[in-house]
Design a protein around this motif. Structure first.
Motif, short mmCIF file in Angstrom:
data_model
loop_
_atom_site.label_atom_id
_atom_site.label_comp_id
_atom_site.label_asym_id
_atom_site.label_seq_id
_atom_site.Cartn_x
_atom_site.Cartn_y
_atom_site.Cartn_z
N MET A 209 20.40 42.66 48.52
CA MET A 209 20.73 41.53 47.66
C MET A 209 21.84 40.74 48.34
N GLY A 210 22.10 39.53 47.89
CA GLY A 210 23.09 38.73 48.60
C GLY A 210 23.76 37.70 47.71
N ASP A 211 25.07 37.71 47.71
CA ASP A 211 25.84 36.77 46.90
C ASP A 211 27.21 36.63 47.54
N ASP A 212 27.57 35.45 47.97
CA ASP A 212 28.86 35.27 48.64
C ASP A 212 30.00 35.29 47.63
N PHE A 213 30.94 36.21 47.84
CA PHE A 213 32.11 36.31 46.97
C PHE A 213 33.41 36.03 47.71
N GLY A 214 33.36 35.76 49.03
CA GLY A 214 34.59 35.63 49.79
C GLY A 214 34.66 34.37 50.63
N THR A 215 35.88 33.89 50.85
CA THR A 215 36.18 32.83 51.81
C THR A 215 36.81 33.49 53.04
N GLN A 216 37.27 32.68 53.96
CA GLN A 216 37.90 33.23 55.17
C GLN A 216 39.19 33.99 54.82
N LYS A 217 39.86 33.59 53.75
CA LYS A 217 41.18 34.15 53.46
C LYS A 217 41.25 34.98 52.18
N GLY A 218 40.23 34.96 51.37
CA GLY A 218 40.32 35.70 50.12
C GLY A 218 39.07 35.52 49.28
N LEU A 219 39.13 35.96 48.04
CA LEU A 219 37.97 35.91 47.16
C LEU A 219 37.69 34.49 46.67
N MET A 220 36.43 34.23 46.33
CA MET A 220 36.03 32.95 45.78
C MET A 220 36.33 32.85 44.29
N LEU A 221 36.63 33.96 43.68
CA LEU A 221 36.94 33.99 42.26
C LEU A 221 37.85 35.18 42.02
N SER A 222 38.48 35.22 40.87
CA SER A 222 39.41 36.31 40.57
C SER A 222 38.63 37.60 40.33
#
Length: 352
Positions: A209-222
């Motif tokens: 499965m696949g779902d992006d949760f991260g950016t280069q520096k941290g999470l995309m959401l809390s």
């Protein structure tokens, strides 16, 4: 060891004869390699590179090309309209499908969204078709992950449907809309994947499965929002696959170290794909902290090393990652994401 034995041993946290490895690349890179290596088709390339995995796509609803006014536009099974966009130049040119319009973006209430008529249905698809794909790959570790439209996710399809900005506003201001949209997304994927597993689970080794949760520096959401809105669906996807005896691999880009304990608690088997230049995603450190409880996939840098180093620099980088990942199993070597056209062929060969 056979390819399949090697992968399954590593996933059982046993050290195999060598680190198993995988191949991820955009279509343009694969086509270039076929031309330059004079190979007839992709499977011949995977054999040449001694890749341990094969991927089964399964049935797909595909997309519908729009009429003359929408030339170049395709509407997917969710009603999201995409446009092919070419980027780069020269030998580094490639194309991707850019979201042109999000059908739920302007809706302001649950009642409006309830009346949306383009929710996909798992009915009418040829689920028997996946068995032939798996049979052709039976000597390898077989991964089922659908295509980009039918790969189980939550946050990404919600962003496609609502738009990225509106999705973030919903997470804070419109919890009822978030819950309603996610109920439809997870309901579709659970039923779609259940039918795939009923048709071919005995021929599949890994569910992707696949779902992006991260950016280069941290999470995309809390983490709080992830727990509130996404943990339930994440766990349900895993639990369904485990009921059919499958290992589960989850793809997310970026710096997601803070979520790894959550992934482990939800039952995830393999985290894919480690992005070594993202904050906190060093393979050696992750293996030391979490390696007893989860396997890792990726770790070969496509941001700096592969496009810019010489082949010797590539080999040194890969060697370090293999030395960090091999002890005790639990590691699958692969590029941190798809090989891009800015990676020269000589460096692709150097990796393998």
């Amino acid at each position: 060891m056979t390819h399949k034995q090697r992968v399954l041993a590593s996933l059982s946290h046993a050290q195999p004869d060598r680190v198993p490895w995988d191949y991820w690349a955009v279509t343009e890179v694969t086509e270039r390699l076929l031309r330059e290596l004079a190979l007839p088709e992709k499977d011949a390339l995977l054999c040449f590179l001694d890749v341990d995995f094969r991927y089964a796509v399964g049935p797909t609803a595909g997309g519908e090309a729009l009429g003359a006014e929408g030339e170049g536009l395709v509407q997917d099974c969710w009603g999201v309209v995409r446009r092919k966009v070419a980027v780069g130049s020269g030998g580094s040119r490639w194309a991707y499908s850019h979201v042109d319009s999000s059908p739920l973006e302007q809706m302001t209430s649950v009642s409006e969204i309830e009346n949306y008529t383009h929710w996909p249905s798992p009915d009418g698809l040829d689920y028997a078709s996946i068995t032939a794909q798996c049979d052709a790959a039976r000597d390898y570790a077989v991964v089922f992950g659908g295509d980009r439209l039918d790969r189980a996710a939550q946050l990404k399809p919600m962003m496609y449907l609502r738009g990225m900005e509106q999705t973030y506003m919903d997470l804070k201001d419109n919890p009822a809309i978030v819950e309603w949209v996610l109920e439809h997304i997870t309901g579709y994927y659970l039923e779609y994947n259940r039918r795939v597993f009923e048709a071919a689970a005995d021929k599949i080794d890994i569910f992707l499965m696949g779902d992006d949760f991260g950016t280069q520096k941290g999470l995309m959401l809390s983490i709080e929002d992830w727990r509130k809105y996404f943990r339930g669906g994440f766990h349900n996807y895993i639990e369904l696959a485990h009921q059919f005896g499958l290992k589960v691999m989850h793809h997310t880009c970026g710096a997601v170290r803070e979520l790894i304990p959550e992934f482990i608690d939800a039952g995830l088997d393999i985290l894919q794909s480690l992005q070594p230049r993202a904050r906190g995603m060093d393979l050696a450190g992750l293996k030391k902290e979490f390696g007893k409880d989860i396997c890792f996939h990726g770790g070969i840098d496509i941001q700096e090393v592969l496009p810019r180093a010489d082949p010797q620099g590539v080999r040194e980088h890969v060697k370090r990652q293999l030395e960090a990942g091999k002890p005790g199993g639990g590691y699958i070597a692969c590029t941190a994401h798809n090989l891009q056209p800015d990676v020269p062929t000589r460096n692709v060969i150097a990796v393998f």
